[in-house]
Design an enzyme around this catalytic site. Structure first.
Site, mmCIF file in Angstrom:
data_model
loop_
_atom_site.group_PDB
_atom_site.id
_atom_site.type_symbol
_atom_site.label_atom_id
_atom_site.label_comp_id
_atom_site.label_asym_id
_atom_site.label_seq_id
_atom_site.Cartn_x
_atom_site.Cartn_y
_atom_site.Cartn_z
ATOM 1 N N PRO A 9 -60.936 -22.791 -4.351
ATOM 2 C CA PRO A 9 -59.739 -23.614 -4.174
ATOM 3 C C PRO A 9 -58.738 -23.534 -5.334
ATOM 4 O O PRO A 9 -59.133 -23.449 -6.490
ATOM 5 C CB PRO A 9 -60.289 -25.036 -4.027
ATOM 6 N N ASN A 10 -57.494 -23.560 -4.937
ATOM 7 C CA ASN A 10 -56.337 -23.579 -5.844
ATOM 8 C C ASN A 10 -56.055 -22.245 -6.538
ATOM 9 O O ASN A 10 -55.068 -22.129 -7.268
ATOM 10 C CB ASN A 10 -56.451 -24.714 -6.883
ATOM 11 N N ARG A 17 -49.942 -21.836 -11.606
ATOM 12 C CA ARG A 17 -50.851 -22.922 -11.947
ATOM 13 C C ARG A 17 -51.292 -22.858 -13.409
ATOM 14 O O ARG A 17 -51.972 -21.911 -13.806
ATOM 15 C CB ARG A 17 -52.094 -22.810 -11.052
ATOM 16 N N TYR A 22 -54.784 -20.299 -17.104
ATOM 17 C CA TYR A 22 -55.203 -19.276 -16.134
ATOM 18 C C TYR A 22 -54.388 -17.977 -16.201
ATOM 19 O O TYR A 22 -54.690 -17.029 -15.480
ATOM 20 C CB TYR A 22 -55.153 -19.860 -14.720
ATOM 21 N N ASN A 73 -65.570 -16.696 -7.757
ATOM 22 C CA ASN A 73 -65.012 -17.717 -8.629
ATOM 23 C C ASN A 73 -64.949 -18.972 -7.765
ATOM 24 O O ASN A 73 -64.003 -19.148 -6.991
ATOM 25 C CB ASN A 73 -63.615 -17.329 -9.129
ATOM 26 N N ALA A 76 -63.165 -25.226 -8.568
ATOM 27 C CA ALA A 76 -63.712 -26.574 -8.784
ATOM 28 C C ALA A 76 -65.062 -26.773 -8.089
ATOM 29 O O ALA A 76 -65.876 -27.603 -8.530
ATOM 30 C CB ALA A 76 -62.707 -27.625 -8.319
ATOM 31 N N GLU A 97 -71.160 -15.136 -10.904
ATOM 32 C CA GLU A 97 -70.177 -16.230 -10.954
ATOM 33 C C GLU A 97 -69.167 -15.902 -12.048
ATOM 34 O O GLU A 97 -69.555 -15.537 -13.151
ATOM 35 C CB GLU A 97 -70.896 -17.542 -11.294
ATOM 36 N N HIS A 99 -65.281 -16.917 -14.033
ATOM 37 C CA HIS A 99 -64.190 -17.858 -14.288
ATOM 38 C C HIS A 99 -63.145 -17.205 -15.178
ATOM 39 O O HIS A 99 -63.488 -16.461 -16.106
ATOM 40 C CB HIS A 99 -64.711 -19.125 -14.976
ATOM 41 N N ARG A 106 -64.009 -26.640 -22.096
ATOM 42 C CA ARG A 106 -62.974 -27.499 -21.509
ATOM 43 C C ARG A 106 -63.549 -28.914 -21.286
ATOM 44 O O ARG A 106 -64.406 -29.341 -22.042
ATOM 45 C CB ARG A 106 -62.451 -26.845 -20.222
HETATM 46 C C1 DQA Z 1 -61.958 -21.944 -12.834
HETATM 47 C C2 DQA Z 1 -62.459 -23.111 -13.681
HETATM 48 C C3 DQA Z 1 -62.703 -24.332 -12.812
HETATM 49 O O1 DQA Z 1 -63.166 -25.422 -13.604
HETATM 50 C C4 DQA Z 1 -61.407 -24.750 -12.134
HETATM 51 O O2 DQA Z 1 -61.652 -25.847 -11.269
HETATM 52 C C5 DQA Z 1 -60.732 -23.645 -11.423
HETATM 53 C C6 DQA Z 1 -60.719 -22.312 -12.032
HETATM 54 C C7 DQA Z 1 -61.606 -20.711 -13.694
HETATM 55 O O3 DQA Z 1 -61.475 -19.640 -13.136
HETATM 56 O O4 DQA Z 1 -61.434 -20.832 -14.908
HETATM 57 O O5 DQA Z 1 -60.124 -23.835 -10.384
HETATM 58 O O6 DQA Z 1 -62.997 -21.558 -11.957
#
Ligand code: DQA
Length: 150
Positions: A9-10, A17, A22, A73, A76, A97, A99, A106
Site C-alpha cells: 500500500p501507498n 510521497r 522514499y 515490499n 505498512a 522482504e 524496504h 524509524r
Molecule cells: C516501507 C516502510 C514501511 O514502514 C512503510 O509503511 C512503507 C514503505 C519502505 O519501503 O521503506 O509504506 O515498506
C-alpha cells in the site's frame, strides 16, 4: 528464474510521497529499473502494486506456480499483516522482504516485521537499490542449490 515483485500500500505514490524518506523515483520508473536489472540477468519479472491485503494474497496465490522467487515490499502491512505472512508460508514461497527505508531506524512500530520470519532475507534502507540487491540475492541463492530456478 521467474521473479514476482509485489509492492504494498501507498507505494503507487512513490515520487511524491515523503521523498526525503522514499526518494524521488516513481513506481513506474522503479518497475522499469527492476525489469531491466532482472532481464540483463536472464530473469523474467511480474510486478504488481496493491493497496489491499486480500488483493495481495490473491496475487500471491495466482502467481505461486509461476514464481521461483518473491520480492515483496509489504509497506505498512509489514508491521501487522498475519494474513500476508500466512499466505507466503502456506504457498511455500522463496521470499525476500525489502524496504526502501531502514525500518529499524524509524518509529518504534516500524521496527517490527511480522513478515520477516517467513522470508529468507530482509533487505532495507538502500532506496530503489534494495530491490536490485534482492534480485542479486535471489540469483545467488538459486545458483547455490538450484532450487529456485526453473
Ligand atoms: C516501507 C516502510 C514501511 O514502514 C512503510 O509503511 C512503507 C514503505 C519502505 O519501503 O521503506 O509504506 O515498506
Amino acid at each position: 528464474m521467474n521473479l514476482l515483485v509485489i509492492h504494498g500500500p501507498n507505494l503507487h505514490l512513490l515520487g511524491k510521497r515523503e521523498p526525503g524518506i522514499y526518494g524521488r523515483i516513481t513506481l513506474k520508473a522503479l518497475n522499469a529499473l527492476i525489469k531491466n536489472h532482472a532481464a540483463a540477468r536472464g530473469v523474467k519479472t511480474r510486478c504488481f502494486q496493491s493497496n489491499c491485503e486480500g488483493a495481495i494474497i490473491d496475487l500471491l496465490t495466482a502467481n505461486a506456480a509461476w514464481t521461483d522467487a518473491l520480492i515483496i515490499n509489504p509497506a505498512a502491512y509489514t508491521h501487522y499483516s498475519y494474513a500476508i505472512r500466512d499466505a507466503i508460508k502456506a504457498l511455500e514461497m522463496f521470499a525476500v522482504e525489502i524496504h526502501l527505508s531502514d525500518i529499524s531506524k524509524r518509529e518504534p512500530f516500524r521496527k517490527i516485521s511480522v513478515i520477516k520470519p517467513v522470508c529468507v532475507k530482509q533487505i532495507k534502507g538502500f532506496g530503489a537499490d534494495s530491490y536490485l540487491k534482492a534480485i542479486d540475492f535471489c540469483l545467488a541463492a538459486a545458483g547455490k542449490n538450484g532450487k529456485h530456478s526453473k
